[in-house]
Design an enzyme around this catalytic site. Structure first.
Site, PDB file in Angstrom:
ATOM      1  N   ASP A 285      -0.965   1.421  -7.916  1.00 33.36           N
ATOM      2  CA  ASP A 285      -0.249   0.938  -6.738  1.00 33.36           C
ATOM      3  C   ASP A 285      -0.959   1.398  -5.461  1.00 33.36           C
ATOM      4  O   ASP A 285      -1.123   2.587  -5.228  1.00 33.36           O
ATOM      5  CB  ASP A 285       1.184   1.489  -6.768  1.00 33.36           C
ATOM      6  CG  ASP A 285       2.162   0.656  -5.971  1.00 33.36           C
ATOM      7  OD1 ASP A 285       1.761   0.121  -4.925  1.00 33.36           O
ATOM      8  OD2 ASP A 285       3.326   0.556  -6.388  1.00 33.36           O
TER       9      ASP A 285
ATOM     10  N   THR B 144       4.172  -4.938  -3.657  1.00 31.76           N
ATOM     11  CA  THR B 144       4.219  -4.442  -5.034  1.00 31.76           C
ATOM     12  C   THR B 144       4.852  -5.439  -6.007  1.00 31.76           C
ATOM     13  O   THR B 144       4.291  -5.712  -7.076  1.00 31.76           O
ATOM     14  CB  THR B 144       4.991  -3.110  -5.084  1.00 31.76           C
ATOM     15  OG1 THR B 144       4.286  -2.142  -4.313  1.00 31.76           O
ATOM     16  CG2 THR B 144       5.138  -2.607  -6.509  1.00 31.76           C
TER      17      THR B 144
ATOM     18  N   ASP C 132      10.823   0.843 -10.710  1.00 31.78           N
ATOM     19  CA  ASP C 132      11.425  -0.096 -11.655  1.00 31.78           C
ATOM     20  C   ASP C 132      10.654  -1.413 -11.706  1.00 31.78           C
ATOM     21  O   ASP C 132      10.352  -1.928 -12.779  1.00 31.78           O
ATOM     22  CB  ASP C 132      12.904  -0.345 -11.322  1.00 31.78           C
ATOM     23  CG  ASP C 132      13.158  -0.620  -9.849  1.00 31.78           C
ATOM     24  OD1 ASP C 132      12.525  -1.504  -9.277  1.00 31.78           O
ATOM     25  OD2 ASP C 132      14.007   0.094  -9.254  1.00 31.78           O
TER      26      ASP C 132
ATOM     27  N   HIS D 297       1.336   5.569   1.839  1.00 33.22           N
ATOM     28  CA  HIS D 297       2.306   5.281   2.904  1.00 33.22           C
ATOM     29  C   HIS D 297       2.567   6.519   3.751  1.00 33.22           C
ATOM     30  O   HIS D 297       2.757   6.422   4.967  1.00 33.22           O
ATOM     31  CB  HIS D 297       3.621   4.785   2.297  1.00 33.22           C
ATOM     32  CG  HIS D 297       3.639   3.328   1.971  1.00 33.22           C
ATOM     33  ND1 HIS D 297       3.561   2.354   2.942  1.00 33.22           N
ATOM     34  CD2 HIS D 297       3.717   2.678   0.780  1.00 33.22           C
ATOM     35  CE1 HIS D 297       3.607   1.160   2.367  1.00 33.22           C
ATOM     36  NE2 HIS D 297       3.690   1.329   1.055  1.00 33.22           N
TER      37      HIS D 297
ATOM     38  N   ASP E 190      -2.009  -3.569  -7.256  1.00 28.45           N
ATOM     39  CA  ASP E 190      -1.075  -4.598  -6.784  1.00 28.45           C
ATOM     40  C   ASP E 190      -1.327  -4.996  -5.331  1.00 28.45           C
ATOM     41  O   ASP E 190      -0.802  -5.996  -4.860  1.00 28.45           O
ATOM     42  CB  ASP E 190       0.372  -4.141  -6.972  1.00 28.45           C
ATOM     43  CG  ASP E 190       0.659  -2.808  -6.305  1.00 28.45           C
ATOM     44  OD1 ASP E 190      -0.286  -2.144  -5.838  1.00 28.45           O
ATOM     45  OD2 ASP E 190       1.843  -2.409  -6.266  1.00 28.45           O
ATOM     46  N   HIS E 191      -2.138  -4.221  -4.633  1.00 30.43           N
ATOM     47  CA  HIS E 191      -2.533  -4.508  -3.253  1.00 30.43           C
ATOM     48  C   HIS E 191      -3.395  -3.360  -2.768  1.00 30.43           C
ATOM     49  O   HIS E 191      -3.485  -2.315  -3.415  1.00 30.43           O
ATOM     50  CB  HIS E 191      -1.312  -4.662  -2.328  1.00 30.43           C
ATOM     51  CG  HIS E 191      -0.338  -3.516  -2.408  1.00 30.43           C
ATOM     52  ND1 HIS E 191      -0.596  -2.275  -1.858  1.00 30.43           N
ATOM     53  CD2 HIS E 191       0.875  -3.401  -2.998  1.00 30.43           C
ATOM     54  CE1 HIS E 191       0.420  -1.463  -2.093  1.00 30.43           C
ATOM     55  NE2 HIS E 191       1.328  -2.114  -2.803  1.00 30.43           N
TER      56      HIS E 191
ATOM     57  N   HIS F 194       0.776  -2.232   4.003  1.00 31.47           N
ATOM     58  CA  HIS F 194       0.046  -3.371   3.440  1.00 31.47           C
ATOM     59  C   HIS F 194       0.915  -4.610   3.549  1.00 31.47           C
ATOM     60  O   HIS F 194       2.054  -4.551   4.020  1.00 31.47           O
ATOM     61  CB  HIS F 194      -0.297  -3.082   1.977  1.00 31.47           C
ATOM     62  CG  HIS F 194       0.885  -2.595   1.190  1.00 31.47           C
ATOM     63  ND1 HIS F 194       1.780  -3.437   0.592  1.00 31.47           N
ATOM     64  CD2 HIS F 194       1.338  -1.334   0.946  1.00 31.47           C
ATOM     65  CE1 HIS F 194       2.726  -2.730  -0.010  1.00 31.47           C
ATOM     66  NE2 HIS F 194       2.494  -1.438   0.196  1.00 31.47           N
TER      67      HIS F 194
END
Length: 555
Positions: A46, A87, A170, A317, A360-361, A494
């Site tokens: 992630d 995400t 999750d 973050h 995911d990014h 992002h």
């Protein structure tokens, strides 16, 4: 005469021996090449920028990231082909081989035009939590509209092949594992520190999960977080003390070391571990336990294990992409990957499994840092922007009820009010575009009509269109200037279509995978059909990607 006869016999025996040896060698080669993949392990990191692979390369060991780079296939120019780069959409797109336009996961959360409320990509009030009394277990993949390759593998094997998803988040466990998954497990922090699930999958946790939770092994990570190596050697990242990092409540500066146990009370109990590299270690521990607990890769039906390491996103973050905290997180993740690969070697067997790793990014450099080194960047207040064009609509149409929501850089109009006032919907959309494009730090804006009726072939317009879902997306979509975000002055985020968000690693390793690399552009939607082609199964039903031929060993 006798001597010549003996020489003849010896030569015949030798010839047969050579032929037999050659046939045996060919048979062994064919058997090795045709070994069926018993387990596919999909790894999503992630918030991993591609350049982390190269920037930290000299600090990595040989058993983690570099094992995949050196002995597998590296797609060096891999990108997301849609906006927004979040995400939920990222995990869905990796495994479905399509974009939000088709799979419907348009963000982590979005405004639902039918129910008139915000919905979460994995939320499901129709199911109950398993393993906790908290509502955090009320989750399922029901909002994802298409199948994943894990679903297709389940269908292909008549449901005998397993599909298991594991993550701190999750959505990082649920969306990849698919609709037919045997299980998805995610981390419940706070005062619990356990992995949980939902009744979408089961009514009670399996014994191996209960054993893991009862072992309280997570508590061993509630310790001091200091750098893995001497911090003075972390020359690949910025200074430890700076103005661009957030940090933890209860600690005056965002500098090493961090006493996690002492800080936990003010930072959500076990939740503090999510924002440290130890969150990755917890996921690796649990994934290794799952290999045994679920007996993955133990028979002739291919299983799928989807593992998502969420902690780099929390760290990024909080501290920003140039921080020593991010560097330490990746150096430690490298060791966790090595542990996982070694476990696969032992428990499934070398040559019996296939792994891919992607993200995911990516993420943007902290804009306040970019500004300090004279690179154009900035911040924008989405609240102020909303207030401004609400005032515009009030003045133009004499109504303050025309907007239902502004979220995810989209404007959702109250279409009933538009109709009640006898306004033309397209004209109102155009009016907002023509207004908002004049605002500072807004780079582009488009109407839903344009997204639905114009075919874009390139540029940001194509990315927006691939992320636009006609039933779920808003009436107007707008784009910020490069390196401009709606966020705090510290830490990274992002979501854009810029290369810092779209360019992510893509590594393949293991059975059926060539050794090599390419700088040819690949897309995130190409992963699912590549794995599907490897397994010889149907592509996910919404797939728009193409198998990456250079990755796969050809028959």
């Amino acid at each position: 005469m006798v001597k010549n006869f003996l020489l003849f016999i010896i030569s015949v025996v030798f010839s047969f021996s050579c032929v037999a040896q050659k046939q045996t060698t060919q048979l062994e080669k064919t058997t090795t090449e045709n070994v069926k993949t018993k387990l596919v392990v999909g790894i999503v990191v992630d918030q991993m920028r591609y350049e982390y692979l190269t920037r930290f390369q000299e600090r990595f060991g040989q058993g983690g990231f570099m094992r995949m780079v050196n002995d597998g296939f590296n797609c060096k120019n891999n990108h997301y082909n849609y906006v927004p780069t979040y995400t939920g959409p990222g995990h869905a797109s990796i495994y479905t081989g399509t974009t939000p336009k088709y799979h419907g996961v348009i963000s982590n959360s979005w405004y639902d035009k039918v129910s008139k409320k915000y919905v979460y990509c994995a939320g499901d009030d129709a199911v109950a939590s398993v393993g906790t009394e908290d509502t955090s277990g009320q989750m399922s993949p029901q909002r994802m509209k298409t199948t994943t390759f894990a679903d297709e593998n389940r269908l292909f094997t008549q449901m005998r092949g397993k599909s298991i998803g594991i993550s701190i988040k999750d959505r990082g466990a649920i969306l990849p594992a698919g609709h037919t998954a045997n299980a998805a497990y995610w981390f419940q922090g706070k005062l619990e520190g356990n992995f949980i699930s939902s009744t979408f999958y089961m009514t009670d946790l399996p014994n191996w999960v209960k054993t893991y939770n009862e072992s309280n092994s997570v508590s061993k990570y509630m310790k001091e977080w200091n750098t893995l190596y001497d911090i003075s050697t972390y020359v690949e990242s910025g200074s430890d003390l700076n103005d661009f990092e957030g940090g933890f409540k209860g600690k005056e500066s965002a500098t090493f070391p961090y006493d996690l146990k002492a800080l936990s009370a003010e930072n959500g109990g076990f939740d503090i571990l999510k924002s440290t590299p130890f969150g990755n270690s917890i996921v690796a521990d649990f994934a290794i336990a799952a290999i045994d607990g679920e007996q993955l890769g133990k028979d002739n039906n291919t299983d799928v294990l989807a593992v998502s390491f969420s902690s780099p996103d929390y760290v990024g973050h909080n501290f920003g992409v140039n921080s020593k905290e991010v560097q330490d997180t990746y150096l430690r993740l490298d060791k966790d990957l090595e542990r996982l690969f070694n476990a696969l070697d032992t428990k499934v067997g070398k040559g019996n499994y296939t792994v891919f790793l992607t993200a995911d990014h990516g993420a943007v450099h902290v804009p306040s840092y970019l500004k300090s080194v004279k690179i154009p960047a900035g911040y924008i207040s989405s609240t102020q922007t909303k207030v401004r064009f609400e005032a515009f609509l009030k003045e133009k149409y004499n109504s303050d009820e025309l907007i239902e929501s502004v979220s995810n850089n989209q404007v959702f109009l109250n279409r009933e009010k538009v109709k009640e006032l006898s306004l033309d919907l397209h004209e109102v959309q155009d009016a907002i575009v023509n207004e908002i494009i004049n605002y500072r730090n807004i780079d582009k804006a488009y109407t839903a009509y344009a997204m639905s009726n114009t075919s874009y072939s390139s540029g940001i317009e194509k990315l927006l269109q691939n992320g636009f879902n006609q039933k779920r997306s808003g009436d107007v979509i707008y784009v910020y200037d490069p390196a401009t975000i709606s966020y705090s002055l510290t830490g990274s985020t992002h979501g854009s279509g810029m290369s810092y968000d779209t360019h992510v690693p893509l590594l393949f390793y293991g059975n059926g995978i060539n050794k090599g690399s390419t700088v040819k552009r690949t897309r995130i939607v190409d992963i699912a059909p590549t794995i599907s082609a490897l397994l010889g199964i149907s592509f996910p039903n919404g797939n728009i990607g193409l198998p990456i031929q250079s990755v796969l060993v050809q028959d």
